[in-house]
Design a protein around this motif. Sequence first.
Motif, mmCIF file in Angstrom:
data_model
loop_
_atom_site.group_PDB
_atom_site.id
_atom_site.type_symbol
_atom_site.label_atom_id
_atom_site.label_comp_id
_atom_site.label_asym_id
_atom_site.label_seq_id
_atom_site.Cartn_x
_atom_site.Cartn_y
_atom_site.Cartn_z
ATOM 1 N N LEU A 1 0.845 -1.194 0.000
ATOM 2 C CA LEU A 1 0.000 0.000 0.000
ATOM 3 C C LEU A 1 0.883 1.247 0.000
ATOM 4 C CD1 LEU A 1 -2.763 -1.148 2.525
ATOM 5 C CD2 LEU A 1 -2.753 -1.299 0.014
ATOM 6 N N HIS B 1 -6.342 -6.410 -4.574
ATOM 7 C CA HIS B 1 -4.974 -6.157 -5.031
ATOM 8 C C HIS B 1 -4.987 -5.472 -6.395
ATOM 9 C CE1 HIS B 1 -2.611 -9.362 -2.516
ATOM 10 N NE2 HIS B 1 -2.882 -8.265 -1.825
ATOM 11 N N TYR C 1 -7.584 6.995 -1.777
ATOM 12 C CA TYR C 1 -6.354 6.266 -2.044
ATOM 13 C C TYR C 1 -5.737 6.735 -3.359
ATOM 14 C CZ TYR C 1 -3.123 2.297 -2.391
ATOM 15 O OH TYR C 1 -1.994 1.520 -2.477
ATOM 16 N N ALA D 1 -3.086 3.012 -7.529
ATOM 17 C CA ALA D 1 -1.760 3.539 -7.185
ATOM 18 C C ALA D 1 -1.001 3.977 -8.430
ATOM 19 C CB ALA D 1 -0.955 2.483 -6.432
ATOM 20 N N PHE E 1 -13.237 -1.700 0.143
ATOM 21 C CA PHE E 1 -11.911 -1.108 0.013
ATOM 22 C C PHE E 1 -11.545 -0.343 1.279
ATOM 23 C CE2 PHE E 1 -8.586 1.682 -1.487
ATOM 24 C CZ PHE E 1 -7.956 0.982 -2.517
ATOM 25 N N LYS F 1 -5.481 -5.793 7.019
ATOM 26 C CA LYS F 1 -4.315 -4.997 6.626
ATOM 27 C C LYS F 1 -3.192 -5.209 7.646
ATOM 28 C CE LYS F 1 -4.378 -0.513 7.266
ATOM 29 N NZ LYS F 1 -4.653 0.926 7.100
ATOM 30 N N PRO G 1 -11.540 4.315 -2.193
ATOM 31 C CA PRO G 1 -10.764 4.277 -3.435
ATOM 32 C C PRO G 1 -10.391 5.668 -3.948
ATOM 33 C CG PRO G 1 -12.559 2.704 -3.547
ATOM 34 C CD PRO G 1 -12.766 3.496 -2.285
ATOM 35 N N ILE H 1 -8.535 -1.384 3.641
ATOM 36 C CA ILE H 1 -7.350 -0.558 3.415
ATOM 37 C C ILE H 1 -7.336 0.706 4.262
ATOM 38 C CG2 ILE H 1 -6.153 0.795 1.612
ATOM 39 C CD1 ILE H 1 -6.905 -1.425 -0.344
ATOM 40 N N ALA I 1 -6.275 -1.778 -5.974
ATOM 41 C CA ALA I 1 -5.300 -0.891 -5.335
ATOM 42 C C ALA I 1 -4.112 -0.635 -6.258
ATOM 43 C CB ALA I 1 -4.829 -1.491 -4.010
ATOM 44 N N ASP I 2 -3.687 -1.668 -6.998
ATOM 45 C CA ASP I 2 -2.557 -1.528 -7.911
ATOM 46 C C ASP I 2 -2.884 -0.547 -9.030
ATOM 47 O OD1 ASP I 2 0.113 -2.445 -8.739
ATOM 48 O OD2 ASP I 2 -0.923 -3.357 -10.421
#
Length: 279
Positions: A19, A222, A266, A229, A255, A86, A263, A259, A225-226
């Motif tokens: 993360l 995953h 993030y 990011a 999410f 997490k 989203p 996390i 988030a990938d």
Amino acid sequence: MPSEPTDSELSVNSEKGILHPREQARHRSLNRLAAGPGIDRFVEWYWMVEWDLREPYLAEILPYPSVNVTFEQPGGAFVNGVCTRKWERELTGRGRCFGVKFWAGGFGAVTGLDVGSFRDEVWPLRDVFADADRLADLIFAEDSDVRRRAVFEAFLSDHLVAADPQYELVRTVIAAMSEDRTLTRVDQVTERFNLPIRKLQRLFRRYVGVGPKWVLRRYRLHDGADLLAGGQTAELADLAVALGYFDQAHFSHEFKEQIGLTPADYAARAQAERQSSYR
């Protein structure tokens, strides 16, 4: 004597599960090595983290459905069961950790343990391998990750088991779950592999430590988030549907629950970090 790593050995570069990866990279180093022949039936990769910080930093990970064996300095040697929440670790002062990421199911295949019995728990390595008392010292006596890998693989070679068809089936199913984003429901998995749901659940409990629905959701988180990011998606509603959620609200709820940020938040934090790194 082991040679230095080649480019192919250093090709394990995925940031999935990390993360705030750009932010983390400013506070610690991370190197990875693929597992060697034979051992790679059970171990996916090795990872080495080092830090030297004046101010503490909280590193956050959304873990894979995998068991990790970690050798910490200072600290010792530990078995980390599958973590369903997490994972957070405060990095402070100086330290380093050499980790072994098993394939989902791999640790259970080697040890014969019901991996579900130590989900969300950390055990001393000697509780699983009675002959592991000096292994941490032997690993940190070496001066490179390649040599540390060799020490661990020599140790694990003495504990390898014969081919297990049930484990190989689990590996095949897990690979499909991880790589195929169109798999978003357990019934799709049972249909593809012609497996009764109860058998799939039993296999996952024994080898993986968590249920197939949880594994699917974790891999799709995953993916989400990938992508966020990396700044690769702008339409959260479309992303939610692509990941198998009923709608954006359900995706945002899960999410944030897992996390700690929505989203949108993030993605905004990732964008700010990217812009900061360009200055």
